[in-house]
Write a protein that holds these residues in place. Structure first.
Motif, PDB file in Angstrom:
ATOM      1  N   ARG A 229       0.824  -1.321  -0.113  1.00 43.96           N
ATOM      2  CA  ARG A 229      -0.052   0.049  -0.109  1.00 43.96           C
ATOM      3  C   ARG A 229       1.047   1.235  -0.090  1.00 43.96           C
ATOM      4  NH1 ARG A 229      -5.745  -0.427   1.733  1.00 43.96           N
ATOM      5  NH2 ARG A 229      -6.271  -2.674   1.995  1.00 43.96           N
ATOM      6  N   GLN A 230       2.083   1.286   0.958  1.00 42.17           N
ATOM      7  CA  GLN A 230       2.770   2.361   0.853  1.00 42.17           C
ATOM      8  C   GLN A 230       3.533   2.529  -0.635  1.00 42.17           C
ATOM      9  OE1 GLN A 230       6.101   1.895   3.496  1.00 42.17           O
ATOM     10  NE2 GLN A 230       6.670   4.212   3.457  1.00 42.17           N
TER      11      GLN A 230
ATOM     12  N   ASP B 246       0.823   4.215  -2.761  1.00 43.84           N
ATOM     13  CA  ASP B 246       0.553   5.515  -2.447  1.00 43.84           C
ATOM     14  C   ASP B 246       1.596   6.457  -2.703  1.00 43.84           C
ATOM     15  OD1 ASP B 246      -1.818   4.771  -1.160  1.00 43.84           O
ATOM     16  OD2 ASP B 246      -0.947   4.757   0.996  1.00 43.84           O
ATOM     17  N   GLU B 247       2.839   6.105  -3.011  1.00 45.55           N
ATOM     18  CA  GLU B 247       3.970   6.821  -3.642  1.00 45.55           C
ATOM     19  C   GLU B 247       3.797   7.202  -5.158  1.00 45.55           C
ATOM     20  OE1 GLU B 247       7.632   4.969  -1.864  1.00 45.55           O
ATOM     21  OE2 GLU B 247       6.796   5.271   0.259  1.00 45.55           O
TER      22      GLU B 247
END
Length: 109
Positions: free
Chosen positions: A43-44, A47-48
């Protein structure tokens, strides 16, 4: 209104699934292994990703198709295997297979 007309992002799908499925089934499908660290990192990473909007660009001949396992697929993703998917909806595995076939998506079993 059909569910597909109310789903605009992953959170919309999760909210609808949480309301329609028994808690134990939702938690099984929605959860991740261990301490869910891989899920957090995935998820990170997503998101980036920054998208650069472009206006007034001709997209008539764009394609997101990709080659995988010596075959051209219409999209750059597929359906991953999921154990006991019929718990989430009757005949879900058959529906996934039919949808994949009809839309030229890879599906893993």
């Amino acid at each position: 209104m059909k569910p597909s007309n109310r789903i605009f992002c992953i959170e919309d799908a999760r909210t609808l699934a949480r309301r329609r499925q028994p808690k134990i089934i939702f938690d099984y499908v929605d959860g991740a292994a261990g301490h869910e660290q891989a899920n957090h990192r995935n998820r990170q990473s997503i998101d980036e990703i920054l998208l650069q909007p472009r206006a007034l660009v001709n997209i008539e001949h764009r394609s997101v198709s990709t080659n995988f396992l010596n075959k051209t697929w219409d999209v750059p993703f597929g359906i991953a295997p999921m154990g006991m998917c019929n718990l989430s909806w009757p005949n879900a595995d058959r529906s996934f297979g039919t949808m994949a076939r009809d839309n030229n998506l890879p599906v893993a079993l």
